[in-house]
Design a protein around this motif. Structure first.
Motif, mmCIF file in Angstrom:
data_model
loop_
_atom_site.group_PDB
_atom_site.id
_atom_site.type_symbol
_atom_site.label_atom_id
_atom_site.label_comp_id
_atom_site.label_asym_id
_atom_site.label_seq_id
_atom_site.Cartn_x
_atom_site.Cartn_y
_atom_site.Cartn_z
ATOM 1 N N GLY A 132 0.797 -1.159 -0.045
ATOM 2 C CA GLY A 132 -0.176 0.111 -0.179
ATOM 3 C C GLY A 132 0.969 1.189 -0.011
ATOM 4 N N PRO A 133 0.656 2.158 0.846
ATOM 5 C CA PRO A 133 1.187 3.459 0.825
ATOM 6 C C PRO A 133 2.660 3.433 1.452
ATOM 7 C CG PRO A 133 -0.295 3.535 2.514
ATOM 8 C CD PRO A 133 -0.430 2.166 1.783
ATOM 9 N N GLY A 134 3.227 2.234 1.799
ATOM 10 C CA GLY A 134 4.566 1.982 2.438
ATOM 11 C C GLY A 134 5.601 1.891 1.438
ATOM 12 N N LEU A 135 5.109 1.877 0.217
ATOM 13 C CA LEU A 135 6.224 1.867 -0.950
ATOM 14 C C LEU A 135 7.073 3.061 -1.007
ATOM 15 C CD1 LEU A 135 4.145 0.523 -4.011
ATOM 16 C CD2 LEU A 135 5.499 -0.744 -2.502
ATOM 17 N N ARG A 328 -11.787 -8.940 -5.498
ATOM 18 C CA ARG A 328 -12.435 -8.580 -4.173
ATOM 19 C C ARG A 328 -12.954 -7.167 -3.889
ATOM 20 N NH1 ARG A 328 -8.711 -9.536 0.894
ATOM 21 N NH2 ARG A 328 -10.125 -8.285 1.831
ATOM 22 N N GLY A 329 -12.439 -6.300 -4.899
ATOM 23 C CA GLY A 329 -12.666 -4.970 -4.921
ATOM 24 C C GLY A 329 -11.801 -3.938 -4.375
ATOM 25 N N ASP A 330 -10.774 -4.505 -4.222
ATOM 26 C CA ASP A 330 -9.654 -3.509 -3.599
ATOM 27 C C ASP A 330 -9.061 -2.715 -4.820
ATOM 28 O OD1 ASP A 330 -9.923 -4.393 -1.042
ATOM 29 O OD2 ASP A 330 -8.202 -5.807 -1.323
ATOM 30 N N VAL A 331 -8.755 -1.359 -4.691
ATOM 31 C CA VAL A 331 -8.342 -0.625 -5.634
ATOM 32 C C VAL A 331 -6.983 0.439 -5.607
ATOM 33 C CG1 VAL A 331 -8.912 1.508 -6.983
ATOM 34 C CG2 VAL A 331 -10.832 -0.231 -6.644
ATOM 35 N N ILE A 332 -6.351 0.458 -6.576
ATOM 36 C CA ILE A 332 -5.178 1.481 -6.450
ATOM 37 C C ILE A 332 -5.450 2.457 -7.606
ATOM 38 C CG2 ILE A 332 -3.497 -0.204 -5.222
ATOM 39 C CD1 ILE A 332 -1.969 -0.455 -7.885
ATOM 40 N N GLY A 333 -4.822 3.555 -7.290
ATOM 41 C CA GLY A 333 -5.137 4.660 -8.383
ATOM 42 C C GLY A 333 -3.670 5.050 -8.806
ATOM 43 N N ILE A 334 -3.375 5.361 -10.072
ATOM 44 C CA ILE A 334 -2.013 5.834 -10.313
ATOM 45 C C ILE A 334 -2.290 7.042 -11.225
ATOM 46 C CG2 ILE A 334 0.224 5.025 -11.718
ATOM 47 C CD1 ILE A 334 -1.934 2.213 -10.745
ATOM 48 N N GLU A 335 -1.626 8.004 -10.782
ATOM 49 C CA GLU A 335 -1.687 9.031 -11.649
ATOM 50 C C GLU A 335 -0.112 9.610 -12.280
ATOM 51 O OE1 GLU A 335 -3.198 12.865 -13.321
ATOM 52 O OE2 GLU A 335 -4.189 11.152 -12.506
ATOM 53 N N VAL A 336 -0.132 9.983 -13.567
ATOM 54 C CA VAL A 336 1.341 9.983 -14.142
ATOM 55 C C VAL A 336 1.627 11.672 -14.399
ATOM 56 C CG1 VAL A 336 2.707 9.208 -16.011
ATOM 57 C CG2 VAL A 336 0.716 7.952 -15.273
ATOM 58 N N LYS A 337 2.695 12.065 -14.115
ATOM 59 C CA LYS A 337 3.078 13.205 -14.344
ATOM 60 C C LYS A 337 4.723 13.451 -14.815
ATOM 61 C CE LYS A 337 -0.623 15.047 -12.667
ATOM 62 N NZ LYS A 337 -1.371 15.578 -13.605
ATOM 63 N N ALA A 338 4.562 14.285 -15.901
ATOM 64 C CA ALA A 338 5.813 14.493 -16.816
ATOM 65 C C ALA A 338 6.894 15.182 -16.187
ATOM 66 C CB ALA A 338 5.761 14.919 -18.174
ATOM 67 N N PHE A 361 -9.939 1.497 -0.900
ATOM 68 C CA PHE A 361 -8.885 2.224 -1.699
ATOM 69 C C PHE A 361 -7.609 1.982 -0.997
ATOM 70 C CE2 PHE A 361 -6.127 6.065 -2.257
ATOM 71 C CZ PHE A 361 -6.425 6.232 -3.488
ATOM 72 N N VAL A 362 -6.660 0.998 -1.675
ATOM 73 C CA VAL A 362 -5.503 0.563 -0.832
ATOM 74 C C VAL A 362 -4.510 1.676 -1.019
ATOM 75 C CG1 VAL A 362 -3.518 -0.932 -1.128
ATOM 76 C CG2 VAL A 362 -5.830 -1.687 -1.655
ATOM 77 N N ALA A 363 -4.275 2.467 -1.871
ATOM 78 C CA ALA A 363 -3.201 3.533 -1.985
ATOM 79 C C ALA A 363 -3.446 4.212 -3.242
ATOM 80 C CB ALA A 363 -1.833 2.898 -1.940
ATOM 81 N N GLY A 364 -2.892 5.374 -3.351
ATOM 82 C CA GLY A 364 -2.771 6.132 -4.604
ATOM 83 C C GLY A 364 -1.287 6.576 -4.955
ATOM 84 N N TYR A 365 -1.016 6.580 -6.243
ATOM 85 C CA TYR A 365 0.563 6.878 -6.498
ATOM 86 C C TYR A 365 0.611 7.793 -7.580
ATOM 87 C CZ TYR A 365 0.964 2.494 -3.915
ATOM 88 O OH TYR A 365 0.677 1.300 -3.151
#
Length: 393
Positions: A132-135, A328-338, A361-365
């Protein structure tokens, strides 16, 4: 039987020959050879008779073989007797016999991932759902390094060539794709329309795929354009990333997003090298988004964590570039920025998704071209873009 299916020049023949070489006395049939193809078409039943593993390369050139293989497999269902390759989606072929259900496992082979090129573990998806957010990671790469990688892409032949020779490869690749592979799937008389459409699509990489708008911009009738898009998907050139919705809100947009399977092809079609992409009016943002999304798509074919890839966008234009949801419905989101910095407004989509999903919502990156891991509150982190291929669970 097993079919290794994927883009032309992705390495299917090399991989399957290495696999067959481990078996005792494999039989190799190359349908690119004119005499072999004629034999397959004249006597399909006799062609597939064998006592060991048979590898048939480019099966789409003689789809009538599939009916003969079906009979052979029905008589002797021992697994591993037939290993096939194909450069177009076999299920999309007009002449396909009804021979596949329950008898064939299809493995899609993609162009090289960045982990395969660099020797990284390529386990970001598993790491994200595990920690999760521990990355956390650091990177020595900068924006120009990522753009260089996007321009090269992942085709083995493109990776090993110089820029000038790579351009020649891409030109020949696209010509062969339109003049041969597309014609295997449908009768197309006006090849120039396909090439025109490809250039238009490359300029809209990462955008919503709206056929009506494309038809207006290209001058191609909408019904014809939709058919062309299906063909380009069938030869593994483009991919549609479907829209995600939780069912909890009616304000999401259901339109899919356009992605090129290989960013090298997309950059070639736009005529932009890494230096041009980096200019203020260059396409760095769109290409790096495509780059990241397709790395995620590749990883989902081998990750331990099963998941499906989407994008998220509301009618208020709040969006997240990539969303991965597990069964199971767990989700991560990834936003990309140049860019090498992350601003507060870059987090709005991830925060919207987190509020919508709660504990699911597991984590967002935010994957960006900076070099450090940065925390941005509850369950949201900014990570260097190469975390995609450097991290593992």
């Amino acid at each position: 039987m097993v079919l290794v299916n994927g883009a032309r020049q992705a390495g299917k023949s090399t991989l399957t020959r290495l696999t067959a070489a481990r078996r005792r006395d494999p039989v190799l049939r190359l349908l690119d050879d004119a005499a072999t193809l004629r034999a397959a078409m004249d006597d399909p039943t006799g062609f597939v008779e064998h006592d060991s593993m048979m590898l048939i390369d480019e099966i789409q050139l003689a789809p009538e073989l599939l009916r003969a293989i079906k009979v052979a497999v029905d008589l002797d269902p021992t697994p591993g007797r037939f290993l096939l390759t194909g450069s177009s989606r076999i299920l999309a072929m007009r002449t396909l016999p009804d021979a596949l259900p329950g008898r064939m496992e299809v493995i899609e082979l993609w162009p090289f991932s960045q982990g395969e090129i660099s020797g990284g573990p390529d386990r970001f998806v598993d790491a994200a759902f595990t920690h999760g957010p521990g990355l956390s990671c650091t990177s020595a790469l900068r924006k120009r390094d990522y753009l260089d990688r996007a321009v090269v892409g992942g085709f083995p032949e493109a990776v090993k060539r110089t820029p000038r020779r790579r351009t020649a490869f891409f030109n020949a690749y696209l010509s062969t794709l339109v003049e041969r592979d597309v014609l295997e799937l449908a009768s197309i008389e006006r090849h120039g329309e396909i090439l025109k459409l490809l250039g238009l699509l490359a300029g809209r990489t990462g955008g919503l795929l709206v056929p009506a708008a494309l038809a207006t911009a290209s001058g191609i009738p909408r019904t014809t354009l939709v058919r062309y898009l299906e063909l380009l998907t069938s030869v593994f050139l483009i991919k549609t990333i479907p829209a995600w919705t939780s069912g909890l809100t009616g304000r999401t947009v259901g339109t899919g997003k356009l992605a090129f399977v290989d960013t090298g092809i997309a950059c070639h079609l736009t005529g932009q090298d890494a230096a041009r992409l980096a200019e203020p009016d260059g396409a760095a943002g769109a290409m790096l988004e495509n780059f990241v999304v397709m790395e995620l798509a590749r990883q989902l074919t081998w990750s331990e964590q099963q998941g499906r890839l989407f994008h998220y966008r509301t009618k208020d234009k709040v969006e997240v570039d990539a969303v991965i949801e597990t069964p199971r419905g767990d989700v991560i989101g990834i936003e990309v920025k140049a860019g090498a910095t992350v601003r507060t407004e870059d987090l709005s989509g991830l925060r919207n998704l987190a509020n919508l999903l709660g504990d699911r919502f597991v984590a967002g990156y935010v994957l960006y071209t900076g070099q450090q891991t940065l925390p941005f509150g509850d369950r949201i982190r900014a990570l260097p873009m190469d975390a995609l291929w450097q991290l593992s669970p």
